[in-house]
Enzyme design. Structure first.
Site, PDB file in Angstrom:
ATOM      1  N   ALA A 133       0.718  -0.984  -0.039  1.00 18.25           N
ATOM      2  CA  ALA A 133       0.008   0.171  -0.020  1.00 18.25           C
ATOM      3  C   ALA A 133       0.999   1.159  -0.021  1.00 18.25           C
ATOM      4  N   GLU A 144      -0.863   4.806   6.864  1.00 19.63           N
ATOM      5  CA  GLU A 144       0.199   3.931   6.314  1.00 19.63           C
ATOM      6  C   GLU A 144       1.522   4.141   6.963  1.00 19.63           C
ATOM      7  N   HIS A 152       4.793  10.585   8.721  1.00 15.90           N
ATOM      8  CA  HIS A 152       6.121  11.230   8.000  1.00 15.90           C
ATOM      9  C   HIS A 152       7.386  10.797   8.916  1.00 15.90           C
ATOM     10  N   ASP A 153       6.948  10.950  10.467  1.00 15.76           N
ATOM     11  CA  ASP A 153       8.133  10.604  11.375  1.00 15.76           C
ATOM     12  C   ASP A 153       8.332   9.368  11.415  1.00 15.76           C
ATOM     13  N   PHE A 180      12.695   2.597  17.971  1.00 13.00           N
ATOM     14  CA  PHE A 180      11.389   2.188  18.587  1.00 13.00           C
ATOM     15  C   PHE A 180      11.628   1.274  19.863  1.00 13.00           C
TER      16      PHE A 180
HETATM   17  P1  TGC Z   1       9.522  -4.484  14.030  1.00 14.97           P
HETATM   18  O1  TGC Z   1      10.314  -5.158  15.258  1.00 14.97           O
HETATM   19  O2  TGC Z   1      10.466  -3.533  13.180  1.00 14.97           O
HETATM   20  O3  TGC Z   1       9.139  -5.822  13.230  1.00 14.97           O
HETATM   21  C1  TGC Z   1       8.147  -6.804  13.884  1.00 14.97           C
HETATM   22  C2  TGC Z   1       8.207  -7.975  12.888  1.00 14.97           C
HETATM   23  O4  TGC Z   1       7.725  -7.839  11.556  1.00 14.97           O
HETATM   24  C3  TGC Z   1       8.926  -7.860  10.668  1.00 14.97           C
HETATM   25  N1  TGC Z   1       8.818  -6.989   9.746  1.00 14.97           N
HETATM   26  C4  TGC Z   1       8.155  -6.949   8.409  1.00 14.97           C
HETATM   27  N2  TGC Z   1       7.858  -8.228   7.799  1.00 14.97           N
HETATM   28  C5  TGC Z   1       7.315  -8.219   6.751  1.00 14.97           C
HETATM   29  N3  TGC Z   1       7.250  -7.053   5.860  1.00 14.97           N
HETATM   30  C6  TGC Z   1       7.557  -5.771   6.565  1.00 14.97           C
HETATM   31  N4  TGC Z   1       7.501  -4.596   5.855  1.00 14.97           N
HETATM   32  C7  TGC Z   1       8.212  -5.812   7.681  1.00 14.97           C
HETATM   33  N5  TGC Z   1       8.708  -4.749   8.543  1.00 14.97           N
HETATM   34  C8  TGC Z   1       8.948  -5.521   9.666  1.00 14.97           C
HETATM   35  C9  TGC Z   1      10.120  -7.878  11.390  1.00 14.97           C
HETATM   36  O5  TGC Z   1      10.943  -8.292  11.038  1.00 14.97           O
HETATM   37  C10 TGC Z   1       9.702  -8.394  12.932  1.00 14.97           C
HETATM   38  O6  TGC Z   1       9.605  -9.891  12.625  1.00 14.97           O
HETATM   39  P2  TGC Z   1       9.915 -10.962  13.709  1.00 14.97           P
HETATM   40  O7  TGC Z   1       9.802 -12.451  13.008  1.00 14.97           O
HETATM   41  O8  TGC Z   1      11.274 -10.529  14.075  1.00 14.97           O
HETATM   42  O9  TGC Z   1       8.918 -10.662  15.027  1.00 14.97           O
HETATM   43  O10 TGC Z   1       8.222  -3.906  14.908  1.00 14.97           O
HETATM   44  P3  TGC Z   1       8.002  -2.603  15.671  1.00 14.97           P
HETATM   45  O11 TGC Z   1       7.087  -3.045  16.549  1.00 14.97           O
HETATM   46  O12 TGC Z   1       9.319  -2.130  16.087  1.00 14.97           O
HETATM   47  O13 TGC Z   1       7.431  -1.401  14.904  1.00 14.97           O
HETATM   48  C11 TGC Z   1       8.151  -1.109  13.577  1.00 14.97           C
HETATM   49  C12 TGC Z   1       7.351   0.091  13.015  1.00 14.97           C
HETATM   50  C13 TGC Z   1       7.006   1.308  14.186  1.00 14.97           C
HETATM   51  C14 TGC Z   1       7.952   0.546  11.906  1.00 14.97           C
HETATM   52  C15 TGC Z   1       5.792  -0.426  12.705  1.00 14.97           C
HETATM   53  O14 TGC Z   1       4.996  -0.708  13.588  1.00 14.97           O
HETATM   54  C16 TGC Z   1       5.187   0.336  11.712  1.00 14.97           C
HETATM   55  O15 TGC Z   1       5.296   0.605  10.537  1.00 14.97           O
HETATM   56  N6  TGC Z   1       4.312   1.372  12.144  1.00 14.97           N
HETATM   57  C17 TGC Z   1       3.422   2.287  11.681  1.00 14.97           C
HETATM   58  C18 TGC Z   1       1.907   1.526  11.696  1.00 14.97           C
HETATM   59  C19 TGC Z   1       1.202   1.813  10.136  1.00 14.97           C
HETATM   60  O16 TGC Z   1       1.886   2.171   9.192  1.00 14.97           O
HETATM   61  N7  TGC Z   1      -0.065   1.724  10.274  1.00 14.97           N
HETATM   62  C20 TGC Z   1      -0.827   1.767   8.924  1.00 14.97           C
HETATM   63  C21 TGC Z   1      -2.098   1.290   9.420  1.00 14.97           C
HETATM   64  S1  TGC Z   1      -3.012   0.958   7.935  1.00 14.97           S
HETATM   65  C22 TGC Z   1      -3.471   2.408   7.371  1.00 14.97           C
HETATM   66  O17 TGC Z   1      -3.084   3.330   7.698  1.00 14.97           O
HETATM   67  C23 TGC Z   1      -4.188   2.421   5.988  1.00 14.97           C
HETATM   68  S2  TGC Z   1      -4.503   3.690   5.431  1.00 14.97           S
HETATM   69  C24 TGC Z   1      -5.535   3.051   3.981  1.00 14.97           C
HETATM   70  C25 TGC Z   1      -5.879   4.197   2.868  1.00 14.97           C
HETATM   71  O18 TGC Z   1      -6.715   4.810   3.181  1.00 14.97           O
HETATM   72  O19 TGC Z   1      -4.882   4.346   1.785  1.00 14.97           O
HETATM   73  P1  FAD Z   2       0.078   8.149  16.954  1.00 12.61           P
HETATM   74  O1  FAD Z   2       0.799   7.050  16.770  1.00 12.61           O
HETATM   75  O2  FAD Z   2      -0.645   8.580  18.136  1.00 12.61           O
HETATM   76  O3  FAD Z   2       1.082   9.499  16.525  1.00 12.61           O
HETATM   77  C1  FAD Z   2       1.118  10.644  16.971  1.00 12.61           C
HETATM   78  C2  FAD Z   2       2.452  11.437  16.373  1.00 12.61           C
HETATM   79  O4  FAD Z   2       3.327  10.732  17.353  1.00 12.61           O
HETATM   80  C3  FAD Z   2       2.704  11.353  15.011  1.00 12.61           C
HETATM   81  O5  FAD Z   2       3.472  12.415  14.553  1.00 12.61           O
HETATM   82  C4  FAD Z   2       3.744  10.323  15.093  1.00 12.61           C
HETATM   83  O6  FAD Z   2       4.593  10.408  14.035  1.00 12.61           O
HETATM   84  C5  FAD Z   2       4.507  10.531  16.268  1.00 12.61           C
HETATM   85  N1  FAD Z   2       4.984   9.477  17.009  1.00 12.61           N
HETATM   86  C6  FAD Z   2       4.590   8.223  17.327  1.00 12.61           C
HETATM   87  N2  FAD Z   2       5.674   7.467  17.987  1.00 12.61           N
HETATM   88  C7  FAD Z   2       6.549   7.963  17.586  1.00 12.61           C
HETATM   89  C8  FAD Z   2       8.162   7.764  17.980  1.00 12.61           C
HETATM   90  N3  FAD Z   2       8.316   6.615  18.547  1.00 12.61           N
HETATM   91  N4  FAD Z   2       9.275   8.544  17.743  1.00 12.61           N
HETATM   92  C9  FAD Z   2       8.642   9.815  17.336  1.00 12.61           C
HETATM   93  N5  FAD Z   2       7.411  10.187  17.029  1.00 12.61           N
HETATM   94  C10 FAD Z   2       6.216   9.406  17.363  1.00 12.61           C
HETATM   95  N6  FAD Z   2      -5.567   2.585   9.799  1.00 12.61           N
HETATM   96  C11 FAD Z   2      -5.765   1.213   9.635  1.00 12.61           C
HETATM   97  O7  FAD Z   2      -5.477   0.060  10.302  1.00 12.61           O
HETATM   98  N7  FAD Z   2      -6.680   1.111   8.422  1.00 12.61           N
HETATM   99  C12 FAD Z   2      -7.330   2.046   7.691  1.00 12.61           C
HETATM  100  O8  FAD Z   2      -7.774   1.707   6.499  1.00 12.61           O
HETATM  101  C13 FAD Z   2      -6.947   3.484   7.961  1.00 12.61           C
HETATM  102  N8  FAD Z   2      -7.112   4.516   7.275  1.00 12.61           N
HETATM  103  C14 FAD Z   2      -7.070   5.720   7.691  1.00 12.61           C
HETATM  104  C15 FAD Z   2      -7.651   6.867   7.255  1.00 12.61           C
HETATM  105  C16 FAD Z   2      -7.366   8.159   7.531  1.00 12.61           C
HETATM  106  C17 FAD Z   2      -8.227   9.365   6.873  1.00 12.61           C
HETATM  107  C18 FAD Z   2      -6.527   8.322   8.635  1.00 12.61           C
HETATM  108  C19 FAD Z   2      -6.393   9.652   9.113  1.00 12.61           C
HETATM  109  C20 FAD Z   2      -5.853   7.478   9.269  1.00 12.61           C
HETATM  110  C21 FAD Z   2      -6.249   6.022   8.838  1.00 12.61           C
HETATM  111  N9  FAD Z   2      -5.643   4.750   9.478  1.00 12.61           N
HETATM  112  C22 FAD Z   2      -5.867   3.566   9.076  1.00 12.61           C
HETATM  113  C23 FAD Z   2      -4.744   4.976  10.607  1.00 12.61           C
HETATM  114  C24 FAD Z   2      -3.358   5.477  10.308  1.00 12.61           C
HETATM  115  O9  FAD Z   2      -2.619   4.603   9.942  1.00 12.61           O
HETATM  116  C25 FAD Z   2      -2.977   6.092  11.880  1.00 12.61           C
HETATM  117  O10 FAD Z   2      -3.576   7.348  12.078  1.00 12.61           O
HETATM  118  C26 FAD Z   2      -1.368   6.403  11.912  1.00 12.61           C
HETATM  119  O11 FAD Z   2      -0.663   5.032  11.837  1.00 12.61           O
HETATM  120  C27 FAD Z   2      -0.917   7.056  13.005  1.00 12.61           C
HETATM  121  O12 FAD Z   2      -1.256   6.410  14.076  1.00 12.61           O
HETATM  122  P2  FAD Z   2      -2.028   7.518  15.324  1.00 12.61           P
HETATM  123  O13 FAD Z   2      -3.099   8.437  14.454  1.00 12.61           O
HETATM  124  O14 FAD Z   2      -2.556   6.741  16.298  1.00 12.61           O
HETATM  125  O15 FAD Z   2      -0.903   8.756  15.786  1.00 12.61           O
END
Ligand code: TGC
Ligand code: FAD
Length: 392
Positions: free
Chosen positions: A250, A371, A374-375, A391
């Site tokens: 994604a 997804e 930025h940070d 982290f």
């Molecule tokens: P970390 O220790 O780094 O990794 C945990 C385990 O996962 C493995 N791994 C991966 N495996 C496959 N693909 C990847 N890209 C992988 N990245 C990591 C890693 O090897 C490890 O495996 P194992 O076997 O050792 O356990 O995990 P962490 O807890 O330290 O977290 C890392 C961090 C902060 C980067 C991760 O949690 C993260 O990316 N956080 C951001 C959350 C996020 O992006 N949420 C998105 C929600 S969905 C969404 O926003 C949809 S919007 C949809 C839309 O409208 O377009």
């Molecule tokens: P937080 O995690 O509370 O972060 C707040 C601030 O703290 C951010 O600036 C962040 O960068 C900063 N921060 C956090 N941790 C650290 C660190 N360790 N060091 C420095 N700075 C840090 N999620 C889904 O699962 N499915 C979806 O379909 C989906 N759709 C979305 C649609 C919209 C319109 C929006 C707004 C969000 C959606 N999300 C979805 C959720 C999205 O992935 C989260 O909003 C995003 O991952 C950030 O989580 P949070 O909002 O809880 O912010």
């Protein structure tokens, strides 16, 4: 809204790097966006509604599962075609691209990659045709950037699982037929479950009052002792790596999509600057506006090259998560900066719904947050180059 006069910038002749299929797919998506999205999107954004009428068109152009094999209803395209489709859709609106991203990368991909054959056959063709829409539940009220802390959980209850918890900020949730839900089992291991609308105890209240992604439907997923059949577990992969693997796909799509939003802002600003006369000449003839426009096209060109190279690496199966993070982070920031600058080029007209720029700008505030913020993407790069995770 003004008629859609979009002309795509291609300053470094990147079209020469595309094959015939890429151009065909790109051009078909571009003309569909002009025909089906541009004329209606402003009105839907103003009333904060998702335009469900475009779902059939999105399916027709192959935006649901572009790289999923044809045997499951996907378009069987490569990663560059997938990127180009995302670019063109987001040129129309980030919210529409969100719907396509979620369906393709966050719903179809995990079923394809982690599901069994019966699950692939049951769900993928209907998701590809748009008959069923899906959503992806990872984020929780208290666990956004740190999904590893999630509390949503399921227990073995004999012939089914019992699912409890809540997800927040879920794109497509209010109208989705199925949800890919990430939850912990009794040992605390994360698994994916396919939850279907209609299962008792499952509800999807809509999230209102958004100033961003107004033409996208966002909601919660609430699970109150939901009985999920054991057949609905995605058995192929567990642990946080499973949802993160979906995010790779994604985020890659977003790296391309953001270019589309930026191109639309640039193209609008360039046309306006050439037509708008102040102090007896077009504002495009002033040094300050030329600086803005020249910097915009430079940044777009750099982002295009980043996305194209990443697409080649994805095609070869060599793109890393950290490379994808770099492109998502760079390209979304680039698009947001261009939207802000382009808005200024239009003066007061820039704040109106007559032009797409302000809508893109507001949308991109979500795109820079979801997804992975930025940070977070910066810290993924930091961990990759230093070998030390910020982290832990
Ligand atoms: P970390 O220790 O780094 O990794 C945990 C385990 O996962 C493995 N791994 C991966 N495996 C496959 N693909 C990847 N890209 C992988 N990245 C990591 C890693 O090897 C490890 O495996 P194992 O076997 O050792 O356990 O995990 P962490 O807890 O330290 O977290 C890392 C961090 C902060 C980067 C991760 O949690 C993260 O990316 N956080 C951001 C959350 C996020 O992006 N949420 C998105 C929600 S969905 C969404 O926003 C949809 S919007 C949809 C839309 O409208 O377009
Ligand atoms: P937080 O995690 O509370 O972060 C707040 C601030 O703290 C951010 O600036 C962040 O960068 C900063 N921060 C956090 N941790 C650290 C660190 N360790 N060091 C420095 N700075 C840090 N999620 C889904 O699962 N499915 C979806 O379909 C989906 N759709 C979305 C649609 C919209 C319109 C929006 C707004 C969000 C959606 N999300 C979805 C959720 C999205 O992935 C989260 O909003 C995003 O991952 C950030 O989580 P949070 O909002 O809880 O912010």
């Amino acid at each position: 809204m003004k008629p859609d006069l979009f002309e795509a910038p291609d300053y470094y002749l990147l079209d020469d790097l595309l094959d015939e299929e890429h151009k065909l797919v790109r051009d078909a998506t571009r003309s569909w966006v002009k025909r089906a999205v541009s004329p209606i999107i402003e009105e839907y954004a103003q009333k904060a509604e998702f335009p469900e009428e475009i779902l059939a068109g999105l399916a027709e152009i192959g935006a649901f599962g572009p790289y999923i094999p044809e045997q499951y209803g996907g378009a069987g395209l490569d990663q560059i075609s997938y990127g180009l489709i995302m670019q063109e859709i987001e040129r129309g609106d980030s919210g529409v691209r969100s719907t396509a991203s979620v369906q393709s990368s966050l719903v179809m991909y995990p079923i394809f990659a982690y599901g069994n054959e019966a699950q692939r056959e049951k769900y993928l063709p209907k998701l590809a045709s748009g008959e069923w829409m899906g959503c992806f539940g990872l984020t929780e009220p208290d666990h956004g950037s740190n999904p590893a802390g999630m509390v949503t959980n399921f227990k073995d209850a004999g012939d089914h699982y019992l699912l409890n918890g809540a997800k927040l900020w879920i794109s497509n949730a209010p109208f989705a037929d199925i949800a890919i839900v990430w939850a912990k089992n009794e040992e605390g291991r994360i698994h994916g479950l396919i939850v279907e609308r209609g299962m008792e105890g499952f509800s999807t209240p809509e999230t209102h009052n958004k100033w961003s992604l107004r033409a996208s439907a966002t909601g919660e997923l609430i699970f109150d002792n939901v009985k999920v059949p054991k057949d609905n577990l995605l058995e192929g992969k567990s642990g946080l790596g499973a949802p993160l693997g979906c995010l790779d796909s994604a985020r890659y799509g977003i790296a391309w999509g953001a270019i589309g939003a930026a191109m639309d802002c640039y193209d609008t600003a360039l046309r306006y600057a050439k037509e708008r006369v102040q102090f007896g000449k077009p504002i495009a003839g002033t040094q300050l506006q030329q600086k803005k426009l020249a910097e915009m096209i430079t940044e777009i060109t750099k982002a295009q090259l980043l996305a194209f190279r990443l697409g080649q690496l994805r095609n070869e199966g060599r793109a890393t998560t950290a490379q994808i993070s770099m492109a998502k982070r760079n390209n979304v920031e680039m698009a947001l900066n261009i939207a802000r600058e382009a808005r200024q080029v239009l003066g007061g007209m820039g704040i109106t719904g007559e032009y797409s720029i302000m809508r893109h700008m507001m949308n991109l505030e979500s795109v820079i947050t979801y997804e992975g913020t930025h940070d977070i993407h910066l810290l993924i790069t930091g961990a990759d180059i230093t070998g030390i995770s910020a982290f832990k």
